[in-house]
Design an enzyme around this catalytic site. Sequence first.
Site, PDB file in Angstrom:
ATOM      1  N   GLU A 177       0.825  -1.222   0.000  1.00 35.82           N
ATOM      2  CA  GLU A 177       0.000   0.000   0.000  1.00 35.82           C
ATOM      3  C   GLU A 177       0.854   1.265   0.000  1.00 35.82           C
ATOM      4  O   GLU A 177       1.237   1.761   1.054  1.00 35.82           O
ATOM      5  CB  GLU A 177      -0.949   0.012   1.209  1.00 35.82           C
ATOM      6  CG  GLU A 177      -1.820   1.273   1.245  1.00 35.82           C
ATOM      7  CD  GLU A 177      -2.796   1.332   2.425  1.00 35.82           C
ATOM      8  OE1 GLU A 177      -2.769   0.434   3.287  1.00 35.82           O
ATOM      9  OE2 GLU A 177      -3.571   2.295   2.473  1.00 35.82           O
ATOM     10  N   LYS A 219      -2.450  -2.032  -3.154  1.00 40.61           N
ATOM     11  CA  LYS A 219      -3.514  -1.180  -2.590  1.00 40.61           C
ATOM     12  C   LYS A 219      -3.131   0.281  -2.794  1.00 40.61           C
ATOM     13  O   LYS A 219      -2.449   0.876  -1.956  1.00 40.61           O
ATOM     14  CB  LYS A 219      -3.705  -1.501  -1.099  1.00 40.61           C
ATOM     15  CG  LYS A 219      -4.716  -0.606  -0.389  1.00 40.61           C
ATOM     16  CD  LYS A 219      -5.138  -1.182   0.952  1.00 40.61           C
ATOM     17  CE  LYS A 219      -6.021  -0.225   1.716  1.00 40.61           C
ATOM     18  NZ  LYS A 219      -6.675  -0.848   2.867  1.00 40.61           N
TER      19      LYS A 219
HETATM   20  P1  13P Z   1      -9.463   4.158   4.029  1.00 44.21           P
HETATM   21  O1  13P Z   1     -10.297   3.369   3.050  1.00 44.21           O
HETATM   22  O2  13P Z   1     -10.259   4.784   5.128  1.00 44.21           O
HETATM   23  O3  13P Z   1      -8.502   5.089   3.335  1.00 44.21           O
HETATM   24  O4  13P Z   1      -8.569   3.097   4.803  1.00 44.21           O
HETATM   25  C1  13P Z   1      -7.970   2.102   4.084  1.00 44.21           C
HETATM   26  C2  13P Z   1      -6.704   1.754   4.710  1.00 44.21           C
HETATM   27  O5  13P Z   1      -6.494   0.636   5.091  1.00 44.21           O
HETATM   28  C3  13P Z   1      -5.684   2.806   4.841  1.00 44.21           C
HETATM   29  O6  13P Z   1      -4.481   2.237   5.214  1.00 44.21           O
END
Ligand code: 13P
Length: 339
Positions: A177, A219
Site C-alpha cells: 500500500e 492497494k
Molecule cells: P481508508 O479506506 O479509510 O482510506 O482506509 C484504508 C486503509 O487501510 C488505509 O491504510
Amino acid sequence: MHEQALIDTANALVVDGKGILAADESTGTIKKRLDSIGVESTEKTRQTYRNLLFTADGAQDFISGVILFEETLFQQADDGTPFPKLLADQGVIPGIKVDKGAKPLAGSPEEKVTEGLDGLRERLAEYAAAGARFAKWRGVIDIADDQPTDYCIHVNAHALARYAALCQEAGIVPIVEPEVLMDGANSIERCEEVTDRVLDAVFAELKKQNVMLEGMLLKPNMVIAGKQCPQQAGVEQVAQATLRCLKRRVPSAVPGIVFLSGGQSDELATAHLDAMNRMGPQPWKLSFSYGRALQAPALAAWGGKDENIAAAQQAYLKRARNNGAAARGEYSADMEQAA
Ligand code: 13P
C-alpha cells in the site's frame, strides 16, 4: 516458497464481486473514530465494535477478507471464538496490519517513512500461527510544492518491498500500500504525476527484492484532485486517470488492485470503482480495501448503543453490497435508495 498457496490466497481475495474490509485502525486511529461518536476507546469498546462488524450476517457474500489490527487478531468474539476463527468459519480470510506507522523521515522531516521491519520475520510467524493469511503495510506520500522528494519515495518503496519479501517467505500474501494522500490542494494532474513516480519506484523495488507479483496485491490511492482543490474531477475523469496510471505501471502478473478510500465520500468511492470496472476488462481484478468508506455509516448508526447494533450492521451490509456490485461494474446510484 509457498508459491501456489500465495497465488491462491491472492486470487481468493479478489474473487468476483468481493473485496476487503480494512478494520485495522491502530489504537490511535480507532480512538479518533470512537471519539467522533462519543464512545470512549477501551479494549472492550474496540472489541464490541469489531464484533458488530464481523458478525454482520451476509457480509461474507461481498467481503473476501478483513484486515485486523494486532490487538484484534488476539481478541475473541462475544461468544468466545477468536476473531480470526470467526471470520475463517464464514469463509472470510483474516489479515493483519504489520507496519508500525509512518514516522518523520530523518533528513526530510516534513515527510514520512513507515517503520516496523525490525523483528518482522518473528512477528509474521506469530501472526500466521494466529490465523492471518495476508498482511498490509502502508507507506504514506504527501503532495506539497516540493514534495514528495525522490528520497522519500525511494525509502518507502524499499521498505514496502522488504516487507513484501518477508511476508511471502512466511507464506503470507502482502498487500503493498503506497498511499498518495488526497488531503492537499493539488490538481488531479499532479496526483497522477506523483502516483506514477511512486508506482514506478515500488515495482522497481519489488523486482529487485524478488517479490513474486502473482502472490501479492496492490492497494493504491485513486488518481483524484486533493480535497482542498477547488476543481474536483468527475467520476469518469477519475476513473480514466487512475486506469491510465495503473496500466503504465502495474504489471499484469499482479492478480488484483484493491483501492483504499482515503477520505472520499462513501458513495463516491463506490462510484469510482464501478466506473473503472465498467471500462473493463482490465489486466487485473479491481476491487476495494476500504476502511472509512465501508464503516462510516455503521459507526454513526451504532453510536455506542447496544440497541443500535442491528441498524449498524445493516448500514455496513449496504456499503458491502454496493461495493461488491461496483467490483463487478454493476452498481447503480439507485442502490443507495434501497433499504
Ligand atoms: P481508508 O479506506 O479509510 O482510506 O482506509 C484504508 C486503509 O487501510 C488505509 O491504510
